[in-house]
Enzyme design. Structure first.
Site, mmCIF file in Angstrom:
data_model
loop_
_atom_site.group_PDB
_atom_site.id
_atom_site.type_symbol
_atom_site.label_atom_id
_atom_site.label_comp_id
_atom_site.label_asym_id
_atom_site.label_seq_id
_atom_site.Cartn_x
_atom_site.Cartn_y
_atom_site.Cartn_z
ATOM 1 N N LYS A 13 8.815 -3.628 8.345
ATOM 2 C CA LYS A 13 9.423 -2.924 7.810
ATOM 3 C C LYS A 13 9.259 -1.939 8.039
ATOM 4 O O LYS A 13 10.567 -0.670 7.683
ATOM 5 C CB LYS A 13 8.505 -3.209 6.253
ATOM 6 C CG LYS A 13 8.385 -4.722 5.965
ATOM 7 C CD LYS A 13 8.295 -5.396 4.142
ATOM 8 C CE LYS A 13 7.024 -4.879 3.747
ATOM 9 N NZ LYS A 13 6.130 -5.315 4.981
ATOM 10 N N ARG A 88 6.327 -6.329 -4.297
ATOM 11 C CA ARG A 88 5.712 -7.195 -4.014
ATOM 12 C C ARG A 88 5.356 -7.975 -4.735
ATOM 13 O O ARG A 88 4.397 -8.919 -4.754
ATOM 14 C CB ARG A 88 4.638 -6.262 -3.846
ATOM 15 C CG ARG A 88 4.443 -5.986 -2.565
ATOM 16 C CD ARG A 88 3.188 -5.007 -1.332
ATOM 17 N NE ARG A 88 2.383 -4.969 -0.079
ATOM 18 C CZ ARG A 88 2.787 -3.775 0.211
ATOM 19 N NH1 ARG A 88 4.011 -3.311 0.143
ATOM 20 N NH2 ARG A 88 2.380 -3.810 1.253
ATOM 21 N N ARG A 127 -0.782 -1.738 16.416
ATOM 22 C CA ARG A 127 -0.063 -0.652 16.028
ATOM 23 C C ARG A 127 -1.504 0.934 15.591
ATOM 24 O O ARG A 127 -1.418 1.590 15.297
ATOM 25 C CB ARG A 127 0.024 -0.810 14.627
ATOM 26 C CG ARG A 127 -0.138 0.709 13.261
ATOM 27 C CD ARG A 127 1.026 0.316 12.323
ATOM 28 N NE ARG A 127 0.335 -0.711 11.183
ATOM 29 C CZ ARG A 127 0.778 -0.859 10.432
ATOM 30 N NH1 ARG A 127 2.577 -1.031 9.796
ATOM 31 N NH2 ARG A 127 -0.086 -1.993 8.687
ATOM 32 N N ARG A 139 -5.324 3.044 9.631
ATOM 33 C CA ARG A 139 -5.446 2.105 8.606
ATOM 34 C C ARG A 139 -6.554 2.078 8.098
ATOM 35 O O ARG A 139 -7.072 0.750 9.049
ATOM 36 C CB ARG A 139 -4.260 2.413 8.193
ATOM 37 C CG ARG A 139 -3.096 2.987 8.019
ATOM 38 C CD ARG A 139 -1.615 1.849 7.722
ATOM 39 N NE ARG A 139 -2.392 0.613 6.762
ATOM 40 C CZ ARG A 139 -0.719 0.303 5.947
ATOM 41 N NH1 ARG A 139 0.384 0.473 6.697
ATOM 42 N NH2 ARG A 139 -0.873 -0.322 5.137
ATOM 43 N N ARG A 150 -4.419 -9.353 3.097
ATOM 44 C CA ARG A 150 -3.069 -9.050 2.948
ATOM 45 C C ARG A 150 -1.963 -9.872 2.931
ATOM 46 O O ARG A 150 -0.959 -10.607 2.657
ATOM 47 C CB ARG A 150 -2.413 -7.941 3.408
ATOM 48 C CG ARG A 150 -3.730 -5.991 3.769
ATOM 49 C CD ARG A 150 -3.142 -5.342 4.846
ATOM 50 N NE ARG A 150 -2.164 -5.081 5.509
ATOM 51 C CZ ARG A 150 -2.036 -4.693 5.531
ATOM 52 N NH1 ARG A 150 -2.942 -4.235 7.066
ATOM 53 N NH2 ARG A 150 -0.640 -3.986 6.340
#
Ligand code: AMP
Length: 193
Positions: A13, A88, A127, A139, A150
């Site tokens: 996204k 969300r 990532r 992160r 998540r």
């Protein structure tokens, strides 16, 4: 153009929202980025959100709806925006409808990136590796333990958001497993189609 990108964590996204924002010259509104900035700045919202975010859970609807309500009233969002990571929950989607109705605005498109969930943890790991290589900070929620939380939050709270928009007839889906360029072209296709 007022657009929402939906999809699980690691679906792409953020990558696609950045590309669209450049192309359409409208801002990318990422609640995750805004919350991370609040955490970094040590604001009251950031201090409240940090532990939840680090663990992979969802920040309260009241906090994120408040952030988005303020942000979409800023001057640069007048001609459009791309929402990345919001809504969300169905409650957030309903709140967004109300905010937009009050502003006499409506959404133009909701695009869902469909992905094979088995590939997602690998994408998150990639990532994190790329961030380290570039000298950045990984992160706090890009690790297998937080990722599972998540993904569970996505299934429980966010997947129904797709059904919410599908019920209104506004949901478009794109195969998010293809190379970045190909996904971008497919998004252009559904937006112009
Ligand atoms: P993201 O960068 O979109 O992956 O978001 C990172 C984290 O920020 C999420 O795991 C949540 O803890 C929090 N977050 C971001 N957007 C929302 C939202 N719309 N609702 C609740 N929590 C959010």
């Amino acid at each position: 153009m007022r657009l929402i990108l939906l999809g699980p964590p690691g679906a792409g996204k953020g990558t696609q929202a950045t590309r669209l924002a450049d192309k359409l010259k409208i801002p990318q509104l990422s609640t995750g980025d805004m919350l991370r900035a609040a955490v970094k700045a040590g604001t009251p919202v950031g201090m409240q959100a940090k532990a939840v975010m680090d663990g992979g859970g969802l920040v309260s609807d009241a906090i994120v709806v408040g952030i988005i309500a303020d942000r979409i009233q800023e001057a640069d969002a007048k001609s459009g925006f791309i929402l990345d990571g919001f809504p969300r929950t169905v409650a957030q989607a309903a709140a967004l409808d109300e905010i937009l109705a009050k502003m006499n605005m409506r959404l133009d498109a909701i695009v869902e990136l469909r992905v094979d969930e088995k590939a997602l943890l690998g994408r998150i790991q990639k990532r994190a590796d790329e961030t380290v290589k570039a000298g950045g900070a990984v992160r706090a929620d890009d690790n297998p333990k937080a990722f599972k939380v998540r993904l569970d939050a996505y299934h429980e709270m966010t997947a129904p958001v797709s059904a919410y928009y599908a019920g209104k007839g506004t949901l478009k889906t794109v195969d998010g497993m293809q190379p970045i360029e190909v996904v971008s072209t497919a998004i252009d296709g559904v937006l112009n189609g």
